[in-house]
Design a protein around this motif. Structure first.
Motif: not given
Length: 639
Positions: A78, A96, A139, A446, A448, A508, A526, A528
């Protein structure tokens, strides 16, 4: 549910007095243990953690023979690194796909982002490995415990901590007239413990301008110190200091088209002084842990057009913080983390001359936060938190966050997290020549999630994470040409405004394998997809200098007689250098090889070759990069 990547500690140790000293490892590491101090800034079992964090230890730094820390950071999931020229050139780190100005940087519990820069960015160019014991990269947005600027994530640097006697030293030299030396010692005596480190680097470098012919060198001397004093059982004083003085030769810009970087004799001096003073009181057999601290970060930057000439620019940035944090365990299944902070920041900038300008400004922010960590059943841990910040200029702002971790059998762990981040307007954006005092904070949210699987007693560890971030009210420069909007009144050239929106989505992956004793292989991938979602001509474009794909692969083998061989391959995909996506930066592949051989129990000789195939590449358009280079040195360790 989306499931987050877990984190693991390198060592199971008692919680540090300075709670910024988190001890976390990424799932890609093979050697894992059972205790972590997470981004919540308290010690927890790995089964209780629901956020994505990578740790790099001193062993990683020594094994990879790292001098400039971003060379190691860019191989973590990231993370994207850009640098204007060779060693010492302005260096930004994006997590990220967020802006490099949205990365919070902490050294020994001290926030070190520079308030005198336009975006409050920390320049990673001057961050060397001399004093570093470990680095943690969080992250994703997480402003509940960390506050402003933690939108992309947090990079937490921890220098050598006081411990049992240990001394180390190294010296190396190599290509581009490079010489590097560092040394450190730590120990304890009665109620006192301390650590002292120092380092020096000089290099002739390469031309900062890719089209240039003269070399732009770099030099830094610096060090760190930490002292602990035990007053009574569980009560003590903690002091820390960090100093770095750097000088880098820079290049300016050509006065004629295409106006890109070009040779000139300019240079910049930077002095960084950071300090921490705190008292900790761990009471009730560890069920009531308290910390009170004062920190200061003072950064001075001076630019000169040529040796012997007067300053062309100076910048002075200072941040002072007063902090309290409490960690309470009223019940076995409930844990409460509470904190209060006050931050005061100020800047002074000046450009001497008939057309120069001067700016002086200050502001502050008061904050309080609370987190609850609850275990309804042994396998499930739920964490939730809220933060309130009151800025002297834009007013109040709430931030929320939460995560869950479910530890199943057979080495499987499932995790999910939601985090919010915000970034207060910088002093330059509020009070500079193009500033606006009506700015609001940048905001992000965010999600995740991921899964981790260990096999064969930890010999194989694999993990996958999905993340999705939305950022709004991002501050950007707005042209006022032809505009009749009120914000443009008396601003013919433009003004900063909350006009930008961005999104970032990606995956990731990490895999670590130890097929036989002494042989480890680690790989990270990664993806992105960071896009501009601001209305206008650049809507839907990729964000500048954000490659979509990055891959790194490292392998190391230690022979029974002590020789260690290793190598790393970093592959970075294509990206664009500008918001309009008209200037392409081609992808590149960098290969390095390394070797180390012990001479007895205390000494070792080592060497490495970087950019083995002499790849020609750029991380910022118009700026040069290092070609093939070889280095060799000797290392000493005493314990």
């Amino acid at each position: 549910m989306l499931l987050a990547v877990p984190v693991h500690a390198q060592t199971a140790a008692s919680p540090p007095a300075n709670n910024e000293d988190v001890v976390i490892a990424d799932a890609s590491r093979v050697d894992q243990h059972d205790v972590v101090v997470t981004a919540n800034r308290v010690e927890q079992s790995t089964r209780e953690v629901g956020q994505a964090v990578t740790v790099l230890t001193r062993d990683d730094i020594d094994r990879r023979q790292t001098v400039v820390l971003t060379d190691l950071l860019q191989t973590t999931p990231g993370v994207t690194v850009t640098r204007n020229g060779g060693v010492g050139g302005l260096t930004g780190l994006s997590i990220r796909g967020a802006e490099s100005t949205q990365t919070l940087v902490v050294i020994d519990g001290i926030r070190v982002n520079d308030p005198s820069t336009p975006g409050g960015q920390f320049d990673f160019a001057n961050l060397l490995s001399s004093s570093v014991e470990r680095v943690e990269v969080l992250r994703g947005p997480n402003s509940v415990p960390w506050g402003s600027q933690a939108i992309g994530g947090v990079v937490n640097i921890i220098t050598q901590r006081p411990a049992a006697f240990e001394a180390r030293a190294q010296a190396e030299g190599g290509s581009y007239g490079t010489a590097f030396a560092s040394a450190g010692v730590s120990g304890t005596s009665g109620r006192f413990s301390g650590a002292l480190n120092g380092g020096y680097l000089r290099t002739d470098g390469v031309s900062a301008a890719a089209s240039g012919t003269e070399r732009d060198g770099y030099r830094q001397e610096g060090g760190s110190a930490r002292l602990g004093v035990d007053i009574a059982p569980g009560i003590g004083i903690d002091l820390a200091a960090y100093y770095a003085h750097s000088r880098v030769q820079t290049d300016g810009f050509a006065p004629t088209p295409p106006y890109g970087p070009a040779d000139d004799p300019s240079y910049q001096k930077t002095q960084e002084v950071y300090g921490y003073a705190g008292v900790h009181a761990n009471l009730a057999d560890g069920r009531a842990n308290n910390r009170v601290a004062f920190t200061i970060a003072d950064i001075n930057r001076d630019n000169y057009p040529a040796p012997g000439a007067a300053q062309s620019f100076l910048g002075r940035g200072r941040t002072e913080r007063y902090e309290y944090q409490g960690d309470f365990k009223p019940l076995g299944a409930v844990r409460l983390v509470l904190g209060a902070e006050r931050e005061n920041s100020r800047l002074f900038t000046a450009s001497p001359g008939p057309y120069g300008s001067t700016a002086r400004a200050k502001t502050g922010i008061s904050s309080g936060y609370g987190e609850a960590i609850v275990k309804p059943v042994d396998a499930l841990t739920l964490t939730g938190g809220v933060r309130y910040d009151r800025h002297d200029r834009f007013g109040g702002h709430f931030t929320f966050g939460g995560d869950g971790a479910l530890a199943l059998g057979s080495g499987t762990t499932l995790r999910a997290s939601y985090g919010e981040g915000f970034k207060a307007p910088t002093l330059f954006q509020l009070y500079g020549d193009y500033g606006s005092q009506g700015l609001r904070p940048e905001q992000a949210r965010n999600f995740d999630g991921g899964v981790e699987q260990t096999l064969l007693g930890g010999a194989i560890r694999a993990s996958a994470t999905y993340f999705n971030r939305h950022t709004r009210d991002q501050i950007d420069f707005r042209s006022c040409y032809g505009s009749t909007d009120a914000i443009c009144t008396n601003r013919p050239y433009g003004v900063y405004d909350n006009i930008a929106r961005t999104t970032a989505e990606g995956v990731e992956l990490a895999l670590a394998v130890r097929p036989v004793a002494g042989f480890t292989v680690q790989g990270e991938y990664s993806y992105i997809n960071a896009l501009n979602r601001s209305p206008g001509a650049n809507y839907g474009h990729e964000l500048a200098r954000r490659p979509r794909q990055t891959v790194s692969l490292s392998a190391d083998y230690r022979f029974p007689f002590g020789l260690q061989l290793g190598g790393t391959v970093l592959v970075v995909g294509d990206s664009f250098d500008n918001a309009a996506n008209t200037v392409r930066l081609d992808g590149y592949e960098l290969t390095s090889l390394r070797a180390e051989y012990p001479l007895g129990k205390r000494f070792a000789i080592y060497g490495r070759v970087e950019n083995l195939f002499d790849e020609k590449y750029q991380t910022a358009a118009g700026y040069g990069t290092l070609g093939r280079a070889a280095y060799g040195g000797v290392r000493l360790k005493l314990r």
